[in-house]
Design a protein around this motif. Structure first.
Motif, PDB file in Angstrom:
ATOM      1  N   TRP A   1      40.159   9.032  12.608  1.00  0.00           N
ATOM      2  CA  TRP A   1      38.858   8.975  11.945  1.00  0.00           C
ATOM      3  C   TRP A   1      38.812   9.521  10.525  1.00  0.00           C
ATOM      4  O   TRP A   1      37.842   9.298   9.824  1.00  0.00           O
ATOM      5  CB  TRP A   1      37.794   9.710  12.770  1.00  0.00           C
TER       6      TRP A   1
ATOM      7  N   GLU B   1      41.180  16.232  15.920  1.00  0.00           N
ATOM      8  CA  GLU B   1      40.105  15.268  16.116  1.00  0.00           C
ATOM      9  C   GLU B   1      39.581  15.339  17.548  1.00  0.00           C
ATOM     10  O   GLU B   1      40.320  15.669  18.464  1.00  0.00           O
ATOM     11  CB  GLU B   1      40.603  13.836  15.853  1.00  0.00           C
TER      12      GLU B   1
ATOM     13  N   VAL C   1      35.977  13.730  20.251  1.00  0.00           N
ATOM     14  CA  VAL C   1      34.706  13.037  20.446  1.00  0.00           C
ATOM     15  C   VAL C   1      33.752  14.014  21.111  1.00  0.00           C
ATOM     16  O   VAL C   1      34.134  14.722  22.049  1.00  0.00           O
ATOM     17  CB  VAL C   1      34.886  11.798  21.350  1.00  0.00           C
TER      18      VAL C   1
ATOM     19  N   PHE D   1      32.300  11.538  16.300  1.00  0.00           N
ATOM     20  CA  PHE D   1      33.639  12.100  16.137  1.00  0.00           C
ATOM     21  C   PHE D   1      33.536  13.344  15.278  1.00  0.00           C
ATOM     22  O   PHE D   1      32.649  13.464  14.434  1.00  0.00           O
ATOM     23  CB  PHE D   1      34.613  11.087  15.511  1.00  0.00           C
TER      24      PHE D   1
ATOM     25  N   ALA E   1      37.756   5.890  22.607  1.00  0.00           N
ATOM     26  CA  ALA E   1      38.333   7.169  22.180  1.00  0.00           C
ATOM     27  C   ALA E   1      38.560   8.096  23.369  1.00  0.00           C
ATOM     28  O   ALA E   1      39.603   8.744  23.463  1.00  0.00           O
ATOM     29  CB  ALA E   1      37.419   7.835  21.155  1.00  0.00           C
TER      30      ALA E   1
END
Length: 173
Positions: free
Chosen positions: A80, A118, A120, A129, A154
């Motif tokens: 992302w 990263e 979610v 995100f 994701a």
């Protein structure tokens, strides 16, 4: 500039393309990555732009993609993290191409050293995100909304929990 204060000659960002090419060549030689070069639709008008991806052989290390746009670059780290260099090419903003080259190097160095994180997050209004890049010369956070399909994809890919991408592996000499 014909009365448009946001118009600018883009020639000054050619050096940014050259720096990105040299950096991609160096990374391809030094690290265990697969290099993929294509022309892809990009942007609102879906113009074809040259795109170079470096995909580490280790699946736990984050990929890098650079889109060679006019006038600069769009850099994607991991899933992302996305950044336009320059963020705005107008004469008023007047970004220094050398400073942008340094920003490119610093951000990619943080990626290959394992400094990208990263995940979610789910909320009442949907999913989004979160991403963080930490390295020598950079500490930055980003977040943004995800579509329901993007969030499901994701989570299936392991991003329900935070993912700390691994460092890239060196080629053996």
């Amino acid at each position: 500039m014909d009365g448009d204060r946001h118009a600018t000659p883009t020639d000054r960002f050619v050096a940014l393309h050259d720096a990105a090419d040299a950096l991609l060549d160096d990374l391809t030689e030094r690290y265990l990555v697969e290099r993929r070069e294509t022309k892809e639709p990009f942007g609102l008008d879906d113009a074809l732009v040259r795109t170079v991806r470096l995909i580490p052989r280790s699946p736990s290390a984050a990929p890098l993609a650079i889109h060679f746009t006019n006038p600069g670059l769009v850099v994607r780290l991991g899933r992302w993290w996305e950044e336009s260099l320059p963020p705005c090419a107008c004469a008023t903003c007047d970004d220094d191409p050398r400073a942008l080259e340094e920003r490119l190097r610093v951000h990619i160095a943080a990626l290959i050293e394992g400094g990208l994180w990263e995940r979610v997050r789910r909320g009442v209004g949907g999913s989004w995100f979160e991403t963080r890049l930490i390295g020598a010369g950079v500490t930055a956070d980003r977040e943004g909304p995800l579509s329901a399909a993007g969030a499901r994809d994701a989570r299936r890919g392991g991003f329900a929990a935070a993912v700390q991408w691994a460092p890239w592996q060196f080629r053996s000499r």
